[in-house]
Design an enzyme around this catalytic site. Sequence first.
Site, PDB file in Angstrom:
ATOM      1  N   GLU A 157       3.776  -3.573   5.756  1.00 56.06           N
ATOM      2  CA  GLU A 157       4.387  -2.511   4.942  1.00 56.06           C
ATOM      3  C   GLU A 157       3.756  -1.173   5.304  1.00 56.06           C
ATOM      4  O   GLU A 157       2.546  -1.086   5.444  1.00 56.06           O
ATOM      5  CB  GLU A 157       4.203  -2.835   3.464  1.00 56.06           C
ATOM      6  CG  GLU A 157       4.817  -1.830   2.533  1.00 56.06           C
ATOM      7  CD  GLU A 157       6.267  -1.524   2.915  1.00 56.06           C
ATOM      8  OE1 GLU A 157       7.092  -2.444   2.950  1.00 56.06           O
ATOM      9  OE2 GLU A 157       6.571  -0.345   3.188  1.00 56.06           O
ATOM     10  N   PHE A 158       4.593  -0.132   5.414  1.00 60.52           N
ATOM     11  CA  PHE A 158       4.090   1.181   5.836  1.00 60.52           C
ATOM     12  C   PHE A 158       4.267   2.254   4.760  1.00 60.52           C
ATOM     13  O   PHE A 158       4.062   3.432   5.041  1.00 60.52           O
ATOM     14  CB  PHE A 158       4.793   1.629   7.125  1.00 60.52           C
ATOM     15  CG  PHE A 158       4.586   0.672   8.267  1.00 60.52           C
ATOM     16  CD1 PHE A 158       3.400   0.690   8.992  1.00 60.52           C
ATOM     17  CD2 PHE A 158       5.547  -0.269   8.594  1.00 60.52           C
ATOM     18  CE1 PHE A 158       3.183  -0.201  10.032  1.00 60.52           C
ATOM     19  CE2 PHE A 158       5.343  -1.169   9.632  1.00 60.52           C
ATOM     20  CZ  PHE A 158       4.162  -1.139  10.361  1.00 60.52           C
ATOM     21  N   LYS A 160       3.742   4.881   1.728  1.00 61.63           N
ATOM     22  CA  LYS A 160       2.591   5.673   1.309  1.00 61.63           C
ATOM     23  C   LYS A 160       2.632   5.819  -0.205  1.00 61.63           C
ATOM     24  O   LYS A 160       3.682   6.154  -0.759  1.00 61.63           O
ATOM     25  CB  LYS A 160       2.638   7.099   1.876  1.00 61.63           C
ATOM     26  CG  LYS A 160       2.715   7.210   3.361  1.00 61.63           C
ATOM     27  CD  LYS A 160       2.688   8.683   3.796  1.00 61.63           C
ATOM     28  CE  LYS A 160       3.914   9.501   3.414  1.00 61.63           C
ATOM     29  NZ  LYS A 160       5.185   9.070   3.978  1.00 61.63           N
ATOM     30  N   GLU A 161       1.503   5.595  -0.862  1.00 57.98           N
ATOM     31  CA  GLU A 161       1.462   5.840  -2.301  1.00 57.98           C
ATOM     32  C   GLU A 161       1.813   7.305  -2.545  1.00 57.98           C
ATOM     33  O   GLU A 161       1.424   8.179  -1.783  1.00 57.98           O
ATOM     34  CB  GLU A 161       0.071   5.527  -2.846  1.00 57.98           C
ATOM     35  CG  GLU A 161      -0.195   4.039  -2.892  1.00 57.98           C
ATOM     36  CD  GLU A 161      -1.608   3.690  -3.324  1.00 57.98           C
ATOM     37  OE1 GLU A 161      -2.241   4.469  -4.041  1.00 57.98           O
ATOM     38  OE2 GLU A 161      -2.071   2.601  -2.923  1.00 57.98           O
ATOM     39  N   ASN A 217      -2.674   2.191  11.285  1.00 58.57           N
ATOM     40  CA  ASN A 217      -3.618   2.769  10.325  1.00 58.57           C
ATOM     41  C   ASN A 217      -4.892   3.263  11.003  1.00 58.57           C
ATOM     42  O   ASN A 217      -5.460   4.280  10.603  1.00 58.57           O
ATOM     43  CB  ASN A 217      -3.960   1.757   9.227  1.00 58.57           C
ATOM     44  CG  ASN A 217      -2.960   1.830   8.090  1.00 58.57           C
ATOM     45  OD1 ASN A 217      -1.973   2.560   8.182  1.00 58.57           O
ATOM     46  ND2 ASN A 217      -3.190   1.076   7.033  1.00 58.57           N
ATOM     47  N   PHE A 258      -1.187  14.751   9.664  1.00 57.90           N
ATOM     48  CA  PHE A 258      -2.456  14.033   9.541  1.00 57.90           C
ATOM     49  C   PHE A 258      -3.609  14.728  10.247  1.00 57.90           C
ATOM     50  O   PHE A 258      -4.592  14.096  10.625  1.00 57.90           O
ATOM     51  CB  PHE A 258      -2.319  12.589  10.065  1.00 57.90           C
ATOM     52  CG  PHE A 258      -2.081  11.638   8.939  1.00 57.90           C
ATOM     53  CD1 PHE A 258      -0.857  11.583   8.315  1.00 57.90           C
ATOM     54  CD2 PHE A 258      -3.091  10.818   8.482  1.00 57.90           C
ATOM     55  CE1 PHE A 258      -0.644  10.745   7.243  1.00 57.90           C
ATOM     56  CE2 PHE A 258      -2.891   9.970   7.415  1.00 57.90           C
ATOM     57  CZ  PHE A 258      -1.657   9.928   6.793  1.00 57.90           C
ATOM     58  N   GLY A 266      -9.597   8.308   1.817  1.00 57.48           N
ATOM     59  CA  GLY A 266      -9.998   7.293   0.843  1.00 57.48           C
ATOM     60  C   GLY A 266      -8.851   6.322   0.704  1.00 57.48           C
ATOM     61  O   GLY A 266      -8.106   6.092   1.659  1.00 57.48           O
ATOM     62  N   CYS A 269      -6.411   1.542   1.865  1.00 58.24           N
ATOM     63  CA  CYS A 269      -5.987   1.054   3.184  1.00 58.24           C
ATOM     64  C   CYS A 269      -6.880   1.496   4.336  1.00 58.24           C
ATOM     65  O   CYS A 269      -7.486   0.655   4.997  1.00 58.24           O
ATOM     66  CB  CYS A 269      -4.545   1.466   3.437  1.00 58.24           C
ATOM     67  SG  CYS A 269      -3.390   0.624   2.337  1.00 58.24           S
TER      68      CYS A 269
HETATM   69  P1  NAD Z   1      -2.878  -4.078  -5.448  1.00 58.81           P
HETATM   70  O1  NAD Z   1      -4.309  -4.361  -5.667  1.00 58.81           O
HETATM   71  O2  NAD Z   1      -2.263  -2.863  -6.040  1.00 58.81           O
HETATM   72  O3  NAD Z   1      -2.000  -5.335  -5.909  1.00 58.81           O
HETATM   73  C1  NAD Z   1      -2.308  -6.657  -5.621  1.00 58.81           C
HETATM   74  C2  NAD Z   1      -1.849  -7.512  -6.806  1.00 58.81           C
HETATM   75  O4  NAD Z   1      -1.923  -8.892  -6.434  1.00 58.81           O
HETATM   76  C3  NAD Z   1      -2.713  -7.358  -8.049  1.00 58.81           C
HETATM   77  O5  NAD Z   1      -1.896  -6.959  -9.140  1.00 58.81           O
HETATM   78  C4  NAD Z   1      -3.306  -8.770  -8.267  1.00 58.81           C
HETATM   79  O6  NAD Z   1      -3.456  -9.095  -9.636  1.00 58.81           O
HETATM   80  C5  NAD Z   1      -2.281  -9.637  -7.604  1.00 58.81           C
HETATM   81  N1  NAD Z   1      -2.723 -10.978  -7.150  1.00 58.81           N
HETATM   82  C6  NAD Z   1      -3.887 -11.311  -6.550  1.00 58.81           C
HETATM   83  N2  NAD Z   1      -3.900 -12.623  -6.248  1.00 58.81           N
HETATM   84  C7  NAD Z   1      -2.710 -13.135  -6.644  1.00 58.81           C
HETATM   85  C8  NAD Z   1      -2.106 -14.423  -6.571  1.00 58.81           C
HETATM   86  N3  NAD Z   1      -2.728 -15.457  -6.002  1.00 58.81           N
HETATM   87  N4  NAD Z   1      -0.872 -14.588  -7.100  1.00 58.81           N
HETATM   88  C9  NAD Z   1      -0.229 -13.539  -7.666  1.00 58.81           C
HETATM   89  N5  NAD Z   1      -0.748 -12.293  -7.743  1.00 58.81           N
HETATM   90  C10 NAD Z   1      -1.969 -12.086  -7.238  1.00 58.81           C
HETATM   91  O7  NAD Z   1      -2.685  -4.073  -3.859  1.00 58.81           O
HETATM   92  P2  NAD Z   1      -1.677  -3.161  -3.005  1.00 58.81           P
HETATM   93  O8  NAD Z   1      -2.199  -1.769  -2.915  1.00 58.81           O
HETATM   94  O9  NAD Z   1      -0.295  -3.406  -3.464  1.00 58.81           O
HETATM   95  O10 NAD Z   1      -1.879  -3.811  -1.560  1.00 58.81           O
HETATM   96  C11 NAD Z   1      -1.411  -5.112  -1.274  1.00 58.81           C
HETATM   97  C12 NAD Z   1      -1.472  -5.319   0.234  1.00 58.81           C
HETATM   98  O11 NAD Z   1      -0.593  -4.386   0.875  1.00 58.81           O
HETATM   99  C13 NAD Z   1      -2.832  -5.067   0.860  1.00 58.81           C
HETATM  100  O12 NAD Z   1      -3.020  -5.952   1.928  1.00 58.81           O
HETATM  101  C14 NAD Z   1      -2.739  -3.636   1.375  1.00 58.81           C
HETATM  102  O13 NAD Z   1      -3.594  -3.400   2.467  1.00 58.81           O
HETATM  103  C15 NAD Z   1      -1.294  -3.595   1.827  1.00 58.81           C
HETATM  104  N6  NAD Z   1      -0.706  -2.248   1.814  1.00 58.81           N
HETATM  105  C16 NAD Z   1      -0.979  -1.394   0.802  1.00 58.81           C
HETATM  106  C17 NAD Z   1      -0.392  -0.129   0.786  1.00 58.81           C
HETATM  107  C18 NAD Z   1      -0.698   0.846  -0.311  1.00 58.81           C
HETATM  108  O14 NAD Z   1      -0.385   2.026  -0.136  1.00 58.81           O
HETATM  109  N7  NAD Z   1      -1.273   0.428  -1.429  1.00 58.81           N
HETATM  110  C19 NAD Z   1       0.490   0.243   1.815  1.00 58.81           C
HETATM  111  C20 NAD Z   1       0.772  -0.678   2.826  1.00 58.81           C
HETATM  112  C21 NAD Z   1       0.163  -1.915   2.813  1.00 58.81           C
END
Ligand code: NAD
Length: 447
Positions: A157-158, A160-161, A217, A258, A266, A269
């Site tokens: 997934e790409f 951005k928050e 990244n 960027f 921070g 990711c």
């Molecule tokens: P997050 O911490 O916001 O959410 C993860 C969720 O998974 C939590 O709510 C947690 O309670 C839940 N969880 C954990 N174990 C579980 C299980 N076994 N069953 C069901 N739920 C479970 O994480 P995120 O920011 O959404 O990131 C998730 C992944 O996506 C990471 O690998 C991250 O690197 C990747 N990613 C994040 C972003 C971003 O901007 N946040 C963008 C691209 C990729």
Amino acid sequence: MRLTMVGTGYVGLVTGTCFANTGNDVTCLDLDRGKIERLASGQCPIYEPGLPELIRKNIDAGRLHFTADPRQAYEGADIIFICVGTPTGTNGRTDLGAIQQAADDIALVLLDRPRNAPVPVIVVKSTVPVGTTHMVRDRIRAKVGPDLAFTVANNPEFLKEGDAVSDFNRPDRVVIGVEDERTGEVFRDLYDPFVRNGHPIYVMDILSSEMVKYASNNFLATKISFINEMANLCEAFGANINRVREGMCADKRIGHQFLYPGLGYGGSCFPKDTLACVAMGEESGTPVDVSRAVHSTNQRQRERFFNKILSHYGGSLAGKRLAFWGMAFKPRTDDVREAPALTLVRMATAAGATASGFDPVAGDNAKAELGSLLELHGDMYQAASGADAVVISTDWDEFKSPDFARLASVMRTRVIFDGRNLYRRQHLGTLGFHYYSVGRATVTPKG
Ligand code: NAD
């Protein structure tokens, strides 16, 4: 299609909601029952522009469901997307505990499934070290036996928050790693509504797909550390990074994105994905020196900035009151994971200062992390009231053109440490401020 999102965080919730919005029937699973209860009643647990409206719309349409029960989530799903967190574990390696637990839960439900029930495609969407999707396949296979014909895929997934909904709806590209072309076609159908802008869907092997995310990244993180080092050199030699940026970025091969100097990256990711790349290098005996340097430059950037604060006060912050504007790791999000502001508050209070703070949406999350170290305010001028200095850590729009006269009237002394280069230096000097920024000479009050 019936889709299940495992992990309803920034990625799972946005992805699931956007898939529901194009007509799929989506169930979002999370082990955090509190989060699921809030979502089921239509409340969005994170700040993400455009998301609350979309969640309510799709709940009302009966296409978006929330559950904390793995069985309910997995039974009958055509595609299961694993979107759980993959934080840094020991020695910089990725902690795959949540991924493994999700795989085990899926295997249990698959084992018990009624005869002739559909067998899902299990997709790893979390950012994972190369080889993890195969590990998930092998782990499930070991539990369900050789006869059950499930498939796995990888779909990094790409988004951005802060722009997650628009990024997901209009991605620059979609990357899918598959073991067979038929699975690739399933994903082309699913993503077709999102690439009507002509942007590509790349179907490739699973290992390359996993690597695309790390390569992307790590490259973006490299740009940030690079420009920060150039900014530091500018400071050392009296150049101005803003002028350097303009001259450098006009080159089409370089571009503008960027390449903003500041406090370093921070978020959840870049810090972990650079460390994960270094760890993958160590594991495979392949040096990845650039990512290692990118990480250490990034960590040093905060210390460097803090040292500016410290040296302004002659090496001690005892009795000083610092007002922190911005807590989130970047604007338009409430996420404070690895946020520079939190590091600076911890450093400043350890050096004897008191810290007040304001953030338009991330204040409560920062307070939950910092506790009594932070006096949280609901207004930026209130936070600055009686402060010896304002420290800017996040470039929220509302900080870009403040009422400087009002600010000066509430502060004890006119000092700004700007970690985001928001202001014109001459202007601040004329207004009587002592103004520190990044990669530009410090301004002292005029007259
Ligand atoms: P997050 O911490 O916001 O959410 C993860 C969720 O998974 C939590 O709510 C947690 O309670 C839940 N969880 C954990 N174990 C579980 C299980 N076994 N069953 C069901 N739920 C479970 O994480 P995120 O920011 O959404 O990131 C998730 C992944 O996506 C990471 O690998 C991250 O690197 C990747 N990613 C994040 C972003 C971003 O901007 N946040 C963008 C691209 C990729």
